[in-house]
Design a protein around this motif. Sequence first.
Motif, mmCIF file in Angstrom:
data_model
loop_
_atom_site.group_PDB
_atom_site.id
_atom_site.type_symbol
_atom_site.label_atom_id
_atom_site.label_comp_id
_atom_site.label_asym_id
_atom_site.label_seq_id
_atom_site.Cartn_x
_atom_site.Cartn_y
_atom_site.Cartn_z
ATOM 1 N N PHE A 1 0.866 -1.167 0.000
ATOM 2 C CA PHE A 1 0.000 0.000 0.000
ATOM 3 C C PHE A 1 0.901 1.215 0.000
ATOM 4 O O PHE A 1 2.011 1.174 0.509
ATOM 5 C CB PHE A 1 -0.888 0.037 1.251
ATOM 6 C CG PHE A 1 -2.076 -0.868 1.153
ATOM 7 C CD1 PHE A 1 -3.271 -0.410 0.622
ATOM 8 C CD2 PHE A 1 -2.008 -2.168 1.602
ATOM 9 C CE1 PHE A 1 -4.361 -1.236 0.525
ATOM 10 C CE2 PHE A 1 -3.097 -3.003 1.512
ATOM 11 C CZ PHE A 1 -4.275 -2.540 0.972
ATOM 12 N N THR A 2 0.388 2.278 -0.519
ATOM 13 C CA THR A 2 1.165 3.508 -0.479
ATOM 14 C C THR A 2 1.129 4.062 0.940
ATOM 15 O O THR A 2 0.263 3.705 1.746
ATOM 16 C CB THR A 2 0.582 4.558 -1.443
ATOM 17 O OG1 THR A 2 -0.716 4.941 -0.969
ATOM 18 C CG2 THR A 2 0.495 4.025 -2.874
ATOM 19 N N TRP A 28 -11.847 5.177 2.314
ATOM 20 C CA TRP A 28 -11.878 3.895 3.022
ATOM 21 C C TRP A 28 -13.016 3.910 4.027
ATOM 22 O O TRP A 28 -13.249 4.911 4.691
ATOM 23 C CB TRP A 28 -10.556 3.660 3.756
ATOM 24 C CG TRP A 28 -9.405 3.407 2.838
ATOM 25 C CD1 TRP A 28 -8.499 4.326 2.406
ATOM 26 C CD2 TRP A 28 -9.056 2.174 2.231
ATOM 27 N NE1 TRP A 28 -7.591 3.735 1.566
ATOM 28 C CE2 TRP A 28 -7.907 2.404 1.448
ATOM 29 C CE3 TRP A 28 -9.586 0.888 2.273
ATOM 30 C CZ2 TRP A 28 -7.287 1.391 0.714
ATOM 31 C CZ3 TRP A 28 -8.966 -0.122 1.543
ATOM 32 C CH2 TRP A 28 -7.831 0.134 0.774
ATOM 33 N N ASP A 77 -2.188 5.562 1.506
ATOM 34 C CA ASP A 77 -3.230 4.586 1.844
ATOM 35 C C ASP A 77 -3.145 4.203 3.314
ATOM 36 O O ASP A 77 -4.159 4.139 4.012
ATOM 37 C CB ASP A 77 -3.104 3.321 0.996
ATOM 38 C CG ASP A 77 -3.617 3.483 -0.416
ATOM 39 O OD1 ASP A 77 -4.468 4.361 -0.649
ATOM 40 O OD2 ASP A 77 -3.170 2.711 -1.283
ATOM 41 N N GLU A 78 -1.940 3.934 3.800
ATOM 42 C CA GLU A 78 -1.759 3.561 5.196
ATOM 43 C C GLU A 78 -2.265 4.655 6.125
ATOM 44 O O GLU A 78 -2.946 4.377 7.113
ATOM 45 C CB GLU A 78 -0.287 3.260 5.478
ATOM 46 C CG GLU A 78 0.202 2.000 4.799
ATOM 47 C CD GLU A 78 1.675 1.729 5.030
ATOM 48 O OE1 GLU A 78 2.309 2.428 5.841
ATOM 49 O OE2 GLU A 78 2.195 0.796 4.396
ATOM 50 N N ARG A 137 -12.004 0.050 0.167
ATOM 51 C CA ARG A 137 -11.988 1.317 -0.559
ATOM 52 C C ARG A 137 -13.303 1.444 -1.321
ATOM 53 O O ARG A 137 -13.729 0.530 -2.013
ATOM 54 C CB ARG A 137 -10.813 1.377 -1.535
ATOM 55 C CG ARG A 137 -10.624 2.770 -2.109
ATOM 56 C CD ARG A 137 -9.562 2.827 -3.200
ATOM 57 N NE ARG A 137 -8.383 2.038 -2.979
ATOM 58 C CZ ARG A 137 -7.221 2.521 -2.541
ATOM 59 N NH1 ARG A 137 -7.104 3.796 -2.241
ATOM 60 N NH2 ARG A 137 -6.183 1.718 -2.412
ATOM 61 N N GLU A 139 -2.529 -4.229 6.450
ATOM 62 C CA GLU A 139 -2.167 -5.275 5.502
ATOM 63 C C GLU A 139 -3.314 -5.491 4.540
ATOM 64 O O GLU A 139 -4.468 -5.525 4.937
ATOM 65 C CB GLU A 139 -1.891 -6.578 6.249
ATOM 66 C CG GLU A 139 -0.812 -6.459 7.299
ATOM 67 C CD GLU A 139 -0.786 -7.645 8.234
ATOM 68 O OE1 GLU A 139 -1.638 -8.538 8.109
ATOM 69 O OE2 GLU A 139 0.080 -7.663 9.115
ATOM 70 N N VAL A 192 -8.377 -4.086 3.043
ATOM 71 C CA VAL A 192 -7.260 -4.017 3.984
ATOM 72 C C VAL A 192 -7.716 -4.446 5.369
ATOM 73 O O VAL A 192 -8.889 -4.317 5.711
ATOM 74 C CB VAL A 192 -6.662 -2.581 4.021
ATOM 75 C CG1 VAL A 192 -7.660 -1.581 4.555
ATOM 76 C CG2 VAL A 192 -5.378 -2.519 4.820
ATOM 77 N N ARG A 246 -4.462 -5.781 -0.003
ATOM 78 C CA ARG A 246 -4.165 -5.532 -1.407
ATOM 79 C C ARG A 246 -5.436 -5.076 -2.098
ATOM 80 O O ARG A 246 -6.538 -5.245 -1.572
ATOM 81 C CB ARG A 246 -3.584 -6.767 -2.077
ATOM 82 C CG ARG A 246 -4.540 -7.924 -2.116
ATOM 83 C CD ARG A 246 -3.952 -9.105 -2.828
ATOM 84 N NE ARG A 246 -4.811 -10.244 -2.557
ATOM 85 C CZ ARG A 246 -4.502 -11.470 -2.813
ATOM 86 N NH1 ARG A 246 -3.355 -11.749 -3.356
ATOM 87 N NH2 ARG A 246 -5.329 -12.435 -2.538
ATOM 88 N N ASN A 247 -5.225 -4.527 -3.264
ATOM 89 C CA ASN A 247 -6.336 -4.007 -4.035
ATOM 90 C C ASN A 247 -7.140 -3.014 -3.202
ATOM 91 O O ASN A 247 -6.578 -2.076 -2.672
ATOM 92 C CB ASN A 247 -7.202 -5.135 -4.594
ATOM 93 C CG ASN A 247 -6.413 -6.071 -5.492
ATOM 94 O OD1 ASN A 247 -5.499 -5.645 -6.188
ATOM 95 N ND2 ASN A 247 -6.748 -7.341 -5.451
ATOM 96 N N ASP A 248 -8.411 -3.278 -3.042
ATOM 97 C CA ASP A 248 -9.271 -2.328 -2.347
ATOM 98 C C ASP A 248 -9.738 -2.837 -0.985
ATOM 99 O O ASP A 248 -10.741 -2.364 -0.459
ATOM 100 C CB ASP A 248 -10.477 -1.977 -3.221
ATOM 101 C CG ASP A 248 -10.077 -1.183 -4.447
ATOM 102 O OD1 ASP A 248 -9.038 -0.496 -4.395
ATOM 103 O OD2 ASP A 248 -10.793 -1.239 -5.458
#
Length: 154
Positions: free
Chosen positions: A37-38, A139, A41-42, A133, A105, A111, A107-109
């Motif tokens: 994740f960027t 989110w 995003d985090e 997301r 943790e 977490v 991936r994609n959309d």
Amino acid sequence: MKPHSNWLFVRLARWLATAAWALALLAPVAPAHAGPFTVADEKSVRAVVEGQLGAFARDDASKAFSHAAPNVREAVGTAANFMAMVRNSYPAVYRPASVGFLKPEGRNDQVIQRVQMTDASGDSWPAIYSLERQKNKSWRITGCVVVENKGRMA
């Protein structure tokens, strides 16, 4: 049980089933298989959980409910029902004495955000949030599972 209490219990059971289902969907995104994740995003994921916890601390049901994904809102119905459910069933989430965030943790959309909570008695409560997301790129929380940890934080 009063009829209203039955209704709330059914809604709570549906919400818990939805949360369990969401976590089952996220099982394939275990840490070993997680895509990166960027940093943005985090930060966004953490901000959503922190925002909801802050809303609980202020008893701001509308704001707390706004961090929930559509599946949760549909299952629970109203902000007042949501706040009552959290207050009665998740006291460590409703009023944590402290919180510690682990790295999200997924991936994609989707977490998972693990949060270590401590209640006023010093008991430790690991909470696992699932987030998704949305179409607008924000989110939202799709579920939360809190596990009693029999020990205390050192």
